[in-house]
Design a protein around this motif. Structure first.
Motif, PDB file in Angstrom:
ATOM      1  N   GLN A  60     106.845  28.503  34.101  1.00  6.96           N
ATOM      2  CA  GLN A  60     106.394  27.431  32.948  1.00  6.96           C
ATOM      3  C   GLN A  60     104.888  27.013  33.222  1.00  6.96           C
ATOM      4  O   GLN A  60     104.342  26.496  32.407  1.00  6.96           O
ATOM      5  CB  GLN A  60     107.506  26.419  33.563  1.00  6.96           C
ATOM      6  N   LEU A  61     104.484  27.273  34.449  1.00  3.51           N
ATOM      7  CA  LEU A  61     102.925  26.697  34.652  1.00  3.51           C
ATOM      8  C   LEU A  61     102.133  27.837  34.955  1.00  3.51           C
ATOM      9  O   LEU A  61     100.999  27.833  35.212  1.00  3.51           O
ATOM     10  CB  LEU A  61     103.038  25.919  35.995  1.00  3.51           C
ATOM     11  N   THR A  62     102.303  29.201  34.384  1.00  2.00           N
ATOM     12  CA  THR A  62     101.578  30.160  34.724  1.00  2.00           C
ATOM     13  C   THR A  62     100.243  30.156  34.336  1.00  2.00           C
ATOM     14  O   THR A  62      99.257  30.331  35.033  1.00  2.00           O
ATOM     15  CB  THR A  62     102.097  31.423  34.194  1.00  2.00           C
ATOM     16  N   ALA A  63      99.742  29.546  33.142  1.00  2.00           N
ATOM     17  CA  ALA A  63      98.434  29.185  32.600  1.00  2.00           C
ATOM     18  C   ALA A  63      97.689  28.496  33.576  1.00  2.00           C
ATOM     19  O   ALA A  63      96.524  28.871  34.093  1.00  2.00           O
ATOM     20  CB  ALA A  63      98.320  28.794  31.142  1.00  2.00           C
ATOM     21  N   SER A  64      98.315  27.472  33.922  1.00  2.00           N
ATOM     22  CA  SER A  64      97.447  26.505  34.784  1.00  2.00           C
ATOM     23  C   SER A  64      97.363  26.973  36.214  1.00  2.00           C
ATOM     24  O   SER A  64      96.378  26.547  36.820  1.00  2.00           O
ATOM     25  CB  SER A  64      98.368  25.352  34.892  1.00  2.00           C
ATOM     26  N   LEU A  65      98.218  27.859  36.866  1.00  2.00           N
ATOM     27  CA  LEU A  65      98.289  28.177  38.140  1.00  2.00           C
ATOM     28  C   LEU A  65      97.624  29.684  38.433  1.00  2.00           C
ATOM     29  O   LEU A  65      97.941  29.914  39.522  1.00  2.00           O
ATOM     30  CB  LEU A  65      99.744  28.288  38.715  1.00  2.00           C
ATOM     31  N   LYS A  66      96.926  30.137  37.402  1.00  2.00           N
ATOM     32  CA  LYS A  66      96.578  31.659  37.582  1.00  2.00           C
ATOM     33  C   LYS A  66      95.476  31.849  38.633  1.00  2.00           C
ATOM     34  O   LYS A  66      94.966  32.887  39.080  1.00  2.00           O
ATOM     35  CB  LYS A  66      95.981  32.082  36.217  1.00  2.00           C
ATOM     36  N   ASN A  67      94.563  30.854  38.964  1.00  2.00           N
ATOM     37  CA  ASN A  67      93.502  30.820  39.931  1.00  2.00           C
ATOM     38  C   ASN A  67      93.985  30.529  41.305  1.00  2.00           C
ATOM     39  O   ASN A  67      93.233  30.416  42.096  1.00  2.00           O
ATOM     40  CB  ASN A  67      92.541  29.872  39.412  1.00  2.00           C
ATOM     41  N   TRP A  68      95.282  30.472  41.439  1.00  2.00           N
ATOM     42  CA  TRP A  68      95.497  29.962  42.961  1.00  2.00           C
ATOM     43  C   TRP A  68      97.050  31.055  43.504  1.00  2.00           C
ATOM     44  O   TRP A  68      97.634  31.306  42.624  1.00  2.00           O
ATOM     45  CB  TRP A  68      95.920  28.488  42.993  1.00  2.00           C
ATOM     46  N   TRP A  69      96.887  31.027  44.661  1.00  2.00           N
ATOM     47  CA  TRP A  69      98.042  31.675  45.422  1.00  2.00           C
ATOM     48  C   TRP A  69      99.084  30.673  45.505  1.00  2.00           C
ATOM     49  O   TRP A  69      98.908  29.454  45.702  1.00  2.00           O
ATOM     50  CB  TRP A  69      97.601  32.310  46.711  1.00  2.00           C
ATOM     51  N   ILE A  70     100.388  30.961  45.161  1.00  2.00           N
ATOM     52  CA  ILE A  70     101.223  30.033  45.024  1.00  2.00           C
ATOM     53  C   ILE A  70     102.461  30.386  46.473  1.00  2.00           C
ATOM     54  O   ILE A  70     102.833  31.425  46.750  1.00  2.00           O
ATOM     55  CB  ILE A  70     102.195  30.199  44.205  1.00  2.00           C
ATOM     56  N   GLU A  71     102.823  29.292  47.018  1.00  2.00           N
ATOM     57  CA  GLU A  71     103.749  29.113  48.006  1.00  2.00           C
ATOM     58  C   GLU A  71     104.959  28.328  47.602  1.00  2.00           C
ATOM     59  O   GLU A  71     104.518  27.119  47.529  1.00  2.00           O
ATOM     60  CB  GLU A  71     103.200  29.195  49.371  1.00  2.00           C
ATOM     61  N   ASP A  72     106.129  28.716  47.619  1.00  2.00           N
ATOM     62  CA  ASP A  72     107.261  27.719  47.455  1.00  2.00           C
ATOM     63  C   ASP A  72     107.737  26.693  48.651  1.00  2.00           C
ATOM     64  O   ASP A  72     107.786  27.202  49.726  1.00  2.00           O
ATOM     65  CB  ASP A  72     108.663  28.591  47.061  1.00  2.00           C
ATOM     66  N   ILE A  73     107.422  25.458  48.611  1.00  2.00           N
ATOM     67  CA  ILE A  73     107.393  24.705  49.611  1.00  2.00           C
ATOM     68  C   ILE A  73     108.728  23.617  49.289  1.00  2.00           C
ATOM     69  O   ILE A  73     108.666  22.771  50.064  1.00  2.00           O
ATOM     70  CB  ILE A  73     106.048  23.777  50.057  1.00  2.00           C
ATOM     71  N   THR A  74     109.463  24.163  48.375  1.00  2.00           N
ATOM     72  CA  THR A  74     110.658  23.159  47.986  1.00  2.00           C
ATOM     73  C   THR A  74     111.533  22.806  49.235  1.00  2.00           C
ATOM     74  O   THR A  74     111.805  21.600  49.506  1.00  2.00           O
ATOM     75  CB  THR A  74     111.482  23.853  46.959  1.00  2.00           C
ATOM     76  N   ALA A  75     112.081  23.609  49.874  1.00  2.00           N
ATOM     77  CA  ALA A  75     113.036  23.739  51.054  1.00  2.00           C
ATOM     78  C   ALA A  75     112.148  22.647  52.306  1.00  2.00           C
ATOM     79  O   ALA A  75     112.893  21.732  52.724  1.00  2.00           O
ATOM     80  CB  ALA A  75     113.251  24.639  51.756  1.00  2.00           C
ATOM     81  N   ARG A  76     110.911  22.807  52.596  1.00  2.00           N
ATOM     82  CA  ARG A  76     110.302  22.090  53.607  1.00  2.00           C
ATOM     83  C   ARG A  76     110.196  20.507  52.975  1.00  2.00           C
ATOM     84  O   ARG A  76     110.225  19.660  53.761  1.00  2.00           O
ATOM     85  CB  ARG A  76     108.978  22.653  53.812  1.00  2.00           C
ATOM     86  N   LEU A  77     109.756  20.271  51.641  1.00  2.00           N
ATOM     87  CA  LEU A  77     109.756  19.000  50.985  1.00  2.00           C
ATOM     88  C   LEU A  77     111.084  18.440  51.323  1.00  2.00           C
ATOM     89  O   LEU A  77     111.229  17.460  51.747  1.00  2.00           O
ATOM     90  CB  LEU A  77     109.482  19.113  49.821  1.00  2.00           C
ATOM     91  N   LEU A  78     111.998  19.025  50.839  1.00  2.00           N
ATOM     92  CA  LEU A  78     113.598  18.456  50.911  1.00  2.00           C
ATOM     93  C   LEU A  78     113.885  18.069  52.628  1.00  2.00           C
ATOM     94  O   LEU A  78     114.483  17.010  52.911  1.00  2.00           O
ATOM     95  CB  LEU A  78     114.503  19.331  50.210  1.00  2.00           C
ATOM     96  N   ASP A  79     113.221  18.983  53.479  1.00  2.00           N
ATOM     97  CA  ASP A  79     113.705  18.834  54.821  1.00  2.00           C
ATOM     98  C   ASP A  79     112.731  17.501  55.458  1.00  2.00           C
ATOM     99  O   ASP A  79     113.362  16.724  56.025  1.00  2.00           O
ATOM    100  CB  ASP A  79     113.236  20.175  55.765  1.00  2.00           C
ATOM    101  N   CYS A  80     111.844  17.636  54.606  1.00  2.00           N
ATOM    102  CA  CYS A  80     110.902  16.100  55.309  1.00  2.00           C
ATOM    103  C   CYS A  80     111.513  14.819  55.113  1.00  2.00           C
ATOM    104  O   CYS A  80     111.328  13.971  55.500  1.00  2.00           O
ATOM    105  CB  CYS A  80     109.561  16.400  54.554  1.00  2.00           C
TER     106      CYS A  80
END
Length: 392
Positions: A145-165
């Motif tokens: 959904q955000l491909t165009a905006s995020l094209k210049n950055w490497w992406i890491e999924d941090i969802t689980a760690r955010l929920l853990d916090c």
């Protein structure tokens, strides 16, 4: 008796959000910034909660955060209230919404034409290109959904760690949860003081809402039901008038500074029948057993089984539930879920709601629900309102 008003918590929500960010980045040491589009997580990480999502479910908003910096992407109409908490230079407003100001430097208008344009600007303000960006997938199906905006950055999924916090609460979060709980307790107390034959469910709900707002909170779900309607789980209040012999069930939610409270109480109008008394005694026994079992090291599944088994032994042999409670925080239902087989272990600093409701269509329903803080040695009740059988 109505609980006395307590003082407003002295919690700085922006400072609390900064502590939450530090906690998250300790868990995500490789990422340079985190992007979230989830309303609850935006509030958790920035301190700002928009009413836009209450008004329009598709409202687009985002937060891009580093440990010390915030860039908030929001509709132009959200700019003025957000500026109460955050500096204007951290706000990236899009769309058309005009608020005039004598100081032209503070004029609100169409800073960016679209959400995507504002997001691009926010990303550029915090992240150097080709930096590792942590993406919270909560609320979005995929990063596509955000491909165009995020094209210049490497992406890491941090969802689980955010929920853990979020599972173990910071002291400031506990203070806000405690205050939200007090607002519901005062609402229930006022409703019970005014519950009598002929009063409508809507009139009682209005009294509850008034107490919540008086204390600075926002009413959410106000389930005020009576008679056979008490079996309708989360039904809204109606114009039904209380009658002699009715069960009155209040299951209430509110938020204070973005933090939820969820508690419930049951009472009986005029008198309680032997059947009402026996069933209320059974669910109360189950709840007491669940409460006494709360301590660090116990699993959520063990709490569930304790509550169900104790309720069955106390006089409801067919009692069953999909859950006997849940965690609570910036969402009304969060981890740990107190369900069959859940191996998540209770930890000090968790805040959970415990409950053993019983519903039977055409007969009625009853429940007691209370918020508990898991401590080093056991548990502390945040909800202290009388939970014994009550005849009004």
């Amino acid at each position: 008796m109505t609980p006395k008003n307590s003082s407003t918590p002295s919690v700085d929500v922006v400072e609390l959000a900064t502590k939450a960010r530090h906690k998250l980045f300790e868990a995500c040491p490789r990422v340079g910034a985190v992007l979230t589009l989830d309303p609850a997580h935006i509030g958790y990480l920035t301190g700002y909660r928009s009413t836009g999502h209450d008004l329009y479910r598709y409202y687009q908003m985002a937060a891009l955060v580093s440990p010390e910096r915030v860039a908030l992407v929001l509709g132009a109409g959200d700019g003025p209230p957000a500026s109460e908490l955050l500096p204007q230079e951290s706000l990236f407003c899009y769309g058309t919404f005009f608020v005039e100001s004598i100081d032209r430097a503070k004029h609100w208008g169409s800073a960016y034409t679209s959400f995507d344009a504002a997001l691009d600007a926010a990303l550029g303000s915090i992240l150097p290109e080709h930096c590792l960006l942590g993406l919270d997938h909560t609320g979005i199906p995929s990063k596509d959904q955000l491909t165009a905006s995020l094209k210049n950055w490497w992406i890491e999924d941090i969802t689980a760690r955010l929920l853990d916090c979020r599972v173990v609460k910071l002291p400031g979060e506990i203070e806000l949860l405690r205050h939200a709980n007090r607002l519901l307790e005062r609402g229930i107390a006022v409703a019970f003081e005014n519950a009598k034959i002929g009063v409508t469910e809507c009139e009682l709900a209005a009294l509850v809402a008034s107490e919540i707002v008086r204390g600075g909170g926002m009413p959410r779900s106000l389930t005020v039901t009576s008679g056979p309607r008490t079996a309708l789980v989360d039904a809204p209040p109606s114009q039904r008038r209380l009658a002699h012999g009715d069960t009155l069930r209040l299951d209430l939610d509110c938020t204070y500074q973005g933090y939820w409270a969820d508690i419930a109480r049951t009472a009986f109008i005029g008198q309680a029948t032997p059947k009402q008394e026996a069933r209320f005694s059974a669910i109360s026994t189950g709840l007491a057993a669940e409460r006494q079992a709360i301590r660090p090291g116990v699993s959520a599944g063990e709490l569930f089984r304790t509550a169900v088994d104790a309720t069955r032994r106390a006089g409801l042999p067919a009692f069953d539930r999909h859950n006997c409670g849940h965690g609570i925080g910036v969402n009304s239902n969060e981890r740990p879920r107190i369900v069959e087989g859940n191996q998540e272990i209770l930890q000090p600093g968790m805040v959970i709601c415990i409950e053993t409701p019983y519903y039977e269509i055409e007969w009625g329903g009853m429940m007691t629900e209370q918020m508990m803080l898991v401590t080093e040695n056991g548990a502390e009740p945040l909800t202290t309102l009388d939970a014994t059988l009550r005849v009004l």
